[in-house]
Design an enzyme around this catalytic site. Structure first.
Site, PDB file in Angstrom:
ATOM      1  N   GLY A   1     -31.063   5.618   5.424  1.00 30.34           N
ATOM      2  CA  GLY A   1     -29.899   6.821   5.860  1.00 30.34           C
ATOM      3  C   GLY A   1     -28.538   6.129   5.410  1.00 30.34           C
TER       4      GLY A   1
ATOM      5  N   GLN B   1     -19.487   5.083   5.716  1.00 28.88           N
ATOM      6  CA  GLN B   1     -19.919   3.797   5.052  1.00 28.88           C
ATOM      7  C   GLN B   1     -19.657   3.862   3.425  1.00 28.88           C
ATOM      8  OE1 GLN B   1     -24.100   4.476   6.658  1.00 28.88           O
ATOM      9  NE2 GLN B   1     -23.931   2.440   6.595  1.00 28.88           N
TER      10      GLN B   1
ATOM     11  N   CYS C   1     -28.804  -1.822   9.351  1.00 30.76           N
ATOM     12  CA  CYS C   1     -27.841  -0.874   8.854  1.00 30.76           C
ATOM     13  C   CYS C   1     -27.379  -1.580   7.373  1.00 30.76           C
ATOM     14  CB  CYS C   1     -26.442  -1.173   9.734  1.00 30.76           C
ATOM     15  SG  CYS C   1     -25.245   0.041   9.241  1.00 30.76           S
ATOM     16  N   LEU C   2     -27.266  -0.689   6.565  1.00 29.55           N
ATOM     17  CA  LEU C   2     -26.810  -0.797   5.055  1.00 29.55           C
ATOM     18  C   LEU C   2     -25.347  -1.617   5.024  1.00 29.55           C
ATOM     19  CD1 LEU C   2     -28.007   2.188   3.074  1.00 29.55           C
ATOM     20  CD2 LEU C   2     -28.812  -0.349   3.143  1.00 29.55           C
TER      21      LEU C   2
ATOM     22  N   HIS D   1     -28.732   6.978  14.337  1.00 27.47           N
ATOM     23  CA  HIS D   1     -28.026   5.850  13.677  1.00 27.47           C
ATOM     24  C   HIS D   1     -27.107   6.439  12.782  1.00 27.47           C
ATOM     25  CE1 HIS D   1     -27.916   1.848  12.023  1.00 27.47           C
ATOM     26  NE2 HIS D   1     -27.037   2.521  10.930  1.00 27.47           N
ATOM     27  N   GLU D   2     -27.282   7.324  11.983  1.00 30.08           N
ATOM     28  CA  GLU D   2     -26.366   8.128  11.331  1.00 30.08           C
ATOM     29  C   GLU D   2     -25.272   8.860  11.923  1.00 30.08           C
ATOM     30  OE1 GLU D   2     -26.124   6.624   8.378  1.00 30.08           O
ATOM     31  OE2 GLU D   2     -28.045   5.788   8.626  1.00 30.08           O
TER      32      GLU D   2
ATOM     33  N   HIS E   1     -22.662   6.857  13.361  1.00 26.24           N
ATOM     34  CA  HIS E   1     -21.679   6.481  12.417  1.00 26.24           C
ATOM     35  C   HIS E   1     -20.507   7.267  12.236  1.00 26.24           C
ATOM     36  CE1 HIS E   1     -22.753   2.664  10.400  1.00 26.24           C
ATOM     37  NE2 HIS E   1     -24.287   3.107  10.203  1.00 26.24           N
TER      38      HIS E   1
HETATM   39 ZN    ZN Z   1     -25.701   1.936   9.670  1.00 28.76          ZN
END
Ligand code: ZN
Length: 164
Positions: free
Chosen positions: A46, A51, A88-89, A130-131, A134
């Site tokens: 995701g 981000q 997490c990216l 999670h997204e 953010h």
């Molecule tokens: Zn993340």
């Protein structure tokens, strides 16, 4: 489409409360497509607007055959609880346990601005939570199960970083 650079968790953008998207237009569709391409290039599940430097309520998620592009997503129902490992990216190679609702219902707009409702469970529900976090400036590291620590696991497949 373009692969966008993914900001690290230390970046102030990752702590912003993102704005609602007022109109789902061509610019937003382009952003969603660029986010999908960036997520896929990084082998992520995701990705969220902040981000990639856009403080807008837009997320993309790909878990198995489910590929979602959602605007202004909100969790309208949640049930149960499951602890699972997350990464997490924006924080490559670090993982830790987080408790999430086991099942959720998300209400959002799709890429055409139509209202959609989507039920999710398991990994898809986790990725969506999670997204959506953010979009409120919340990171998974804020929610680690009490007493646990982040684990550095560089041996895992490396997320690829690319800027274009
Ligand atoms: Zn993340």
């Amino acid at each position: 489409m373009a692969i966008l650079p993914i900001l690290p968790t230390q970046h102030a953008m990752l702590r912003r409360v993102c704005s609602r998207v007022r109109k789902v237009d061509k610019t937003i569709r382009r952003l969603l497509d660029d986010m999908t391409e960036s997520m896929d290039a990084a082998n992520g599940l995701g990705l969220s607007g902040p981000q990639v430097g856009k403080p807008l309520r837009a997320i993309v998620v790909r878990v198995g055959e489910d590929h979602l592009q959602l605007v202004n997503p909100e969790i309208v129902r949640s049930a149960g609880e499951l602890i699972g490992e997350e990464g997490c990216l924006s924080l490559p190679y670090y993982y830790g346990p987080v408790a999430r609702a086991a099942e959720i219902t998300v209400q959002a707009l799709d890429r055409n601005g139509r209202k959609v409702r989507r039920k999710a469970e398991g990994l898809l529900a986790r990725a969506l939570q999670h997204e959506i976090d953010h979009l409120h400036g919340i990171l998974f590291t804020d929610k680690l199960v009490e007493g646990s620590e982040l684990r550095f696991a560089p041996s895992r497949p490396a997320p690829t970083r690319s800027e274009a």
